[in-house]
Write a protein that holds these residues in place. Sequence first.
Motif, PDB file in Angstrom:
ATOM      1  N   TRP A  91       0.833  -1.221   0.000  1.00  0.00           N
ATOM      2  CA  TRP A  91       0.000   0.000   0.000  1.00  0.00           C
ATOM      3  C   TRP A  91       0.866   1.269   0.000  1.00  0.00           C
ATOM      4  N   HIS A 160      -7.104  -0.990  -7.995  1.00  0.00           N
ATOM      5  CA  HIS A 160      -7.859   0.164  -7.484  1.00  0.00           C
ATOM      6  C   HIS A 160      -6.954   1.281  -6.978  1.00  0.00           C
ATOM      7  N   ILE A 230     -13.247   4.085 -12.327  1.00  0.00           N
ATOM      8  CA  ILE A 230     -14.434   3.578 -11.618  1.00  0.00           C
ATOM      9  C   ILE A 230     -15.390   4.731 -11.331  1.00  0.00           C
ATOM     10  N   VAL A 266     -14.461  13.691   4.064  1.00  0.00           N
ATOM     11  CA  VAL A 266     -14.874  12.314   4.362  1.00  0.00           C
ATOM     12  C   VAL A 266     -13.802  11.376   3.830  1.00  0.00           C
ATOM     13  N   ARG A 268     -11.265   7.498   4.902  1.00  0.00           N
ATOM     14  CA  ARG A 268     -10.633   6.631   5.892  1.00  0.00           C
ATOM     15  C   ARG A 268      -9.453   7.399   6.451  1.00  0.00           C
ATOM     16  N   LYS A 273      -4.211  10.449   2.559  1.00  0.00           N
ATOM     17  CA  LYS A 273      -5.340  11.363   2.303  1.00  0.00           C
ATOM     18  C   LYS A 273      -5.001  12.837   2.537  1.00  0.00           C
ATOM     19  N   ILE A 299     -15.210  13.582   8.751  1.00  0.00           N
ATOM     20  CA  ILE A 299     -15.649  12.210   9.039  1.00  0.00           C
ATOM     21  C   ILE A 299     -14.432  11.355   8.720  1.00  0.00           C
ATOM     22  N   SER A 342     -17.448   6.186  11.387  1.00  0.00           N
ATOM     23  CA  SER A 342     -18.208   6.357  10.153  1.00  0.00           C
ATOM     24  C   SER A 342     -19.607   6.865  10.496  1.00  0.00           C
ATOM     25  N   VAL A 343     -20.291   7.371   9.503  1.00  0.00           N
ATOM     26  CA  VAL A 343     -21.695   7.740   9.686  1.00  0.00           C
ATOM     27  C   VAL A 343     -22.519   6.820   8.788  1.00  0.00           C
ATOM     28  N   ASN A 344     -23.842   6.732   9.063  1.00  0.00           N
ATOM     29  CA  ASN A 344     -24.597   5.835   8.187  1.00  0.00           C
ATOM     30  C   ASN A 344     -24.854   6.507   6.837  1.00  0.00           C
ATOM     31  N   PHE A 345     -25.320   5.708   5.898  1.00  0.00           N
ATOM     32  CA  PHE A 345     -25.399   6.196   4.513  1.00  0.00           C
ATOM     33  C   PHE A 345     -26.319   7.416   4.384  1.00  0.00           C
ATOM     34  N   LEU A 348     -24.511  10.379   5.619  1.00  0.00           N
ATOM     35  CA  LEU A 348     -23.459  10.746   4.668  1.00  0.00           C
ATOM     36  C   LEU A 348     -24.050  11.564   3.517  1.00  0.00           C
ATOM     37  N   GLY A 366      -5.952   6.454  -5.824  1.00  0.00           N
ATOM     38  CA  GLY A 366      -6.229   5.755  -7.080  1.00  0.00           C
ATOM     39  C   GLY A 366      -7.301   6.488  -7.867  1.00  0.00           C
ATOM     40  N   MET A 367      -8.479   6.667  -7.236  1.00  0.00           N
ATOM     41  CA  MET A 367      -9.554   7.419  -7.865  1.00  0.00           C
ATOM     42  C   MET A 367     -10.082   8.470  -6.900  1.00  0.00           C
ATOM     43  N   GLU A 373     -19.123  11.280  -5.373  1.00  0.00           N
ATOM     44  CA  GLU A 373     -20.395  11.207  -4.632  1.00  0.00           C
ATOM     45  C   GLU A 373     -20.863  12.604  -4.255  1.00  0.00           C
TER      46      GLU A 373
HETATM   47  C1  GDG Z   1      -9.896   2.384  -2.997  1.00  0.00           C
HETATM   48  C2  GDG Z   1      -8.863   3.364  -3.558  1.00  0.00           C
HETATM   49  C3  GDG Z   1     -10.570   4.139  -5.205  1.00  0.00           C
HETATM   50  C4  GDG Z   1     -16.476   6.805   3.581  1.00  0.00           C
HETATM   51  N1  GDG Z   1     -16.853   7.185   4.808  1.00  0.00           N
HETATM   52  C5  GDG Z   1     -18.077   6.716   5.020  1.00  0.00           C
HETATM   53  C6  GDG Z   1     -18.482   6.033   3.888  1.00  0.00           C
HETATM   54  N2  GDG Z   1     -17.473   6.099   3.001  1.00  0.00           N
HETATM   55  C7  GDG Z   1     -17.468   5.523   1.652  1.00  0.00           C
HETATM   56  C8  GDG Z   1     -17.549   6.614   0.624  1.00  0.00           C
HETATM   57  C9  GDG Z   1     -16.888   5.974  -0.575  1.00  0.00           C
HETATM   58  C10 GDG Z   1     -15.907   4.977   0.053  1.00  0.00           C
HETATM   59  O1  GDG Z   1     -16.262   4.853   1.412  1.00  0.00           O
HETATM   60  C11 GDG Z   1     -14.467   5.478  -0.006  1.00  0.00           C
HETATM   61  O2  GDG Z   1     -14.010   5.325  -1.312  1.00  0.00           O
HETATM   62  P1  GDG Z   1     -12.664   5.982  -1.853  1.00  0.00           P
HETATM   63  O3  GDG Z   1     -12.659   5.851  -3.315  1.00  0.00           O
HETATM   64  O4  GDG Z   1     -12.633   7.397  -1.431  1.00  0.00           O
HETATM   65  O5  GDG Z   1     -11.442   5.279  -1.130  1.00  0.00           O
HETATM   66  P2  GDG Z   1     -10.891   3.775  -0.707  1.00  0.00           P
HETATM   67  O6  GDG Z   1     -11.821   3.120   0.208  1.00  0.00           O
HETATM   68  O7  GDG Z   1      -9.534   4.006  -0.198  1.00  0.00           O
HETATM   69  O8  GDG Z   1     -10.842   2.915  -2.047  1.00  0.00           O
HETATM   70  C12 GDG Z   1      -9.574   4.574  -4.135  1.00  0.00           C
HETATM   71  C13 GDG Z   1     -11.466   3.045  -4.675  1.00  0.00           C
HETATM   72  O9  GDG Z   1     -10.715   1.970  -4.135  1.00  0.00           O
HETATM   73  C14 GDG Z   1     -12.352   2.489  -5.782  1.00  0.00           C
HETATM   74  O10 GDG Z   1     -11.579   1.965  -6.821  1.00  0.00           O
HETATM   75  O11 GDG Z   1     -11.348   5.242  -5.557  1.00  0.00           O
HETATM   76  O12 GDG Z   1      -8.634   5.454  -4.687  1.00  0.00           O
HETATM   77  O13 GDG Z   1      -7.972   3.767  -2.527  1.00  0.00           O
HETATM   78  O14 GDG Z   1     -17.812   5.260  -1.342  1.00  0.00           O
HETATM   79  O15 GDG Z   1     -18.875   6.945   0.419  1.00  0.00           O
HETATM   80  N3  GDG Z   1     -19.673   5.454   3.770  1.00  0.00           N
HETATM   81  C15 GDG Z   1     -20.508   5.564   4.842  1.00  0.00           C
HETATM   82  N4  GDG Z   1     -20.161   6.172   5.980  1.00  0.00           N
HETATM   83  C16 GDG Z   1     -18.976   6.776   6.103  1.00  0.00           C
HETATM   84  O16 GDG Z   1     -18.678   7.334   7.177  1.00  0.00           O
HETATM   85  N5  GDG Z   1     -21.715   5.014   4.770  1.00  0.00           N
END
Ligand code: GDG
Length: 720
Positions: A91, A160, A230, A266, A268, A273, A299, A342-345, A348, A366-367, A373
Amino acid sequence: MQSLIIVSNRLPITVKQTIEKSSGGMVSALEGLGDRFNIQWIGWAGGVVEDSERKEAIASELKERFNFIPIFLSQENVETYYNGFSNSSLWPLLHYMPSNARYEEKWFQNYRKVNRLFAEKILEHAGPDDIIWIHDYHLMLLPALLRDKRPDLTIGFFLHTPFPSYEIFRCHPKREELLNGLLGANLIGFHTFGYLRHFRSTVLRLLGIESELDHIPLENHKCAMDVYPIGINTKKFQDILGAEAFSRRRKALRKVYRDKKMVLSVERLDYTKGIPQRLEAIEMFLEETGRKDVVFLFISVPSRQSVPEYKELLEEVELKVSQINGKYSSLGEVPIHFLFRSVNFDELCGLYCLADVATVTPLIDGMNLVAKEYVFCQKEKAGALILSEFAGAAQELATAYVVNPYYVKQISDTLKKALDAGETEKRGRLEPMKKRVEKHDADFWAQSFIEALKSCCQEVSPPVNLSGLSPEIMNQIRSAGRGVLFLDYDGTLAEFEKTPQAAPPSGEVEQLLSSLSNQNQFDVYIVSERKKEEMDNWFSNFALNLLAEQGCCYKEKNADNWISIRPETDLSWKDHLRDFLKLYTGMTPGSLLEEKTTSLVWQYRNADPDFGAWKAHQLVSELQEMLSNLPVQIHHGKKSVTIASVQTSKGAAVSHIMALKNYEKALCAGDDEADESMFRLSDQRITGIKVGPGKETSADFQCPSPKALRSFLEQLLEQP
Ligand code: GDG
C-alpha cells in the motif's frame, strides 16, 4: 449462463450476529452484470474464524443467500498477508511513500500462500468458459498462479490503487514476482492512463519486456491493458436523495449547522489522504480570515489501526485538531468537528447535500469516490469541490477547484475562493462534472471492463500465423528434392538475451541444433549478424552451415574456412564512421560498438531502454544525413543500429547461396529488420516466417516466439 467469478480480498459482507451484505460501488456495479452472468464472489469473510462448524455454517449461508464463497484466514495470515505485506509493504509503495513501506520475508511467504489459497478456491469453482475478475493489490500473484494451472482461463485484473513510477516500484524487494504475477492476466485495468504508463515502463525496465501500444505480448498469451475509471453507485444515491425520510433527515442536519458554512471532509484515516496538510491549511485560513461562520467537519473512518503508521497518524491528527480548536474556538463556537467514526449512509448523503464545500485533498489516491459522490449529491444548491490534482478523479473532474495538496497556502486560498464563490460560478463548475459522474457510473465501469475482457479472449489469431503453415508448406518443403533452411539465431531460434554473450546454445535450443545436425532432409544455415569467430565458438560442435556478419561470408559444415560472398566490397566508409559511433558509445552507458568485416554495429541492449532507444533514433537520423552519398545501408534492429555495406545483406547472401546450390525450396526465419531482406526476395521458392510480434513484415507467416518456432522445426524434422 456463463459464470463470472469476482475475486477480492474481502467479501462485501459484515459478519456479526447475522451476516449482512454491504453495498459499496462494486457490489451494485456487479449486480448490474447479473442479467448476463451467473455471478459468484470469492473473498475473505473478515475476522478469524477458528471453529470448523462455524466455518461451514458461514460458508453455506453465504453460498445460499448471495452465491459468495468465503476464504478463511488464520490470525497469522491476517497479520502477515493483510496487515503486513498488503497494507504495510505494498500500500505505501503503490502510493509513493517508500519511507512508510516495510518488508519482512515472512510477510511475502504468507502473501504467496494466501494467493495460492485463493487460486485453489477459484480452481475448485471455475468451469471451462468462466470469466475471472480479480481486484486489487492484495492478489497481485493470483493471475499467474491461475494461468499456470489453467492456461485457458479468461482472467481480468483491476488495480484500485495507483501504479507508481518505476523509480518507486523498483524499491520493492519482490518487484519482479509481483509483476510476473499480474502478467498472468488477459486484461489489466487501471483508473488512469498515468498508472498504465508507469506499469508499461516498469515491465520494460524490470522484466525487459517491450509492450505494444495496448498490450504486452507474452509467450503464450497477450496481456492487454486499458483505462477504466471507476464510477459511483448512482442508483443507490438517486434512490435515497428522492426519499421523503431523507428530506426530513437533511432538514434536521441543516438545523445543527444553521448560520454556518460547512466544509466537509470524508475519508478513511489514512496517511495518503493529506489530512495533516489540510489541517495546516485550515489553520492558515482561520489565522488569515478570522472567520467564525465556517465549520470544518471531518468524518474520519477508523482504518488499519493495528498498523503502527495509522496509530501515529491518528495521534498526529488529534493533536493538531485540538491545537487548532484550542486556539480558534470561542464560547459555543468550535471550528473543527472531528468524528473518528463512520456515519450511516443517510447521514453521509445528508452531509454531502448540506456541505458548501467538500475538501478532497489526498496526497495521492487511485480514484477517490467521495469526490464523485459529493458532486452527484449537489441538487438544490451548487456546492464547491476542492480536489487534489493527485487523485485519479481529477482526470475526470477538471472543473473542480483543483489544488496541489502539498501546497498549504494554495489550499487555504482556495478555501476562501470556494466559500465566497457565487452560485453561477459554482454551477458552471459543477454541471460538467455532474454529467460525467452520472454517465460514467459504477455500472458503466463494470460493463466496459467485462466487455473488453471478453473481447480480448475472443480475438482471432493474427492473419499471418503458423497454423496455416504447418501441413501444406511443411509437406512442400519436405518433398522438395533440395530443401534448405536459413535460420536466424538471436530472437529467432534462441530467445533474445540482455547481453549478446549470454545466448550460447543450451537446453531446448541446443537439442534442436543437434536434431538439425543429425538429419539429412535439408541443408541448414544458421544466419546471424554475429562475428565469424563467435559463430565458430558457438556452433562448431554442430554439423551446420554458418552464415555470419549479416550475410558477408559463409562456412560450410565440416569446412575449415570462411568464404567471402563479395570479396571486392568497398569498406573505406568504416574509417569515417568509427570515431563518430564511439562518441555515441561514450554518451550512452551500457552501449558498445562491434566491428565486423562489412559492418559496424552499435548495440544498446544493456543501456537504459528509453535512453538507448532515444539515442538510437538520434543516431539513425544523423547517419541518414551523413551517409547519403556512401555505399552503405542503415538497419535499426532490435536494440542495435547496423551500418553495413549495401552489397551485404542476409537477403543477398540467401540469393547467392540459392543460386550456387540450386535449391528447390527454402524456408527463411527471422525476427528483426535485418531479416526482412530475406523475406523481401521475390523468389517463389522461398517461404518466410517472422518470429515474434510486430505487424510490419514481408514474411508469409508469423509465429509468436522462438519457442513456437522451435516446436514447428521439431515437427518439420519428424518423418511425415
Ligand atoms: C480504494 C482506492 C478508489 C467513507 N466514509 C463513510 C463512507 N465512506 C465511503 C464513501 C466511498 C468509500 O467509502 C471510499 O471510497 P474511496 O474511493 O474514497 O477510497 P478507498 O476506500 O480508499 O478505495 C480509491 C477506490 O478503491 C475504488 O476503486 O477510488 O482510490 O484507494 O464510497 O462513500 N460510507 C458511509 N459512511 C462513512 O462514514 N456510509
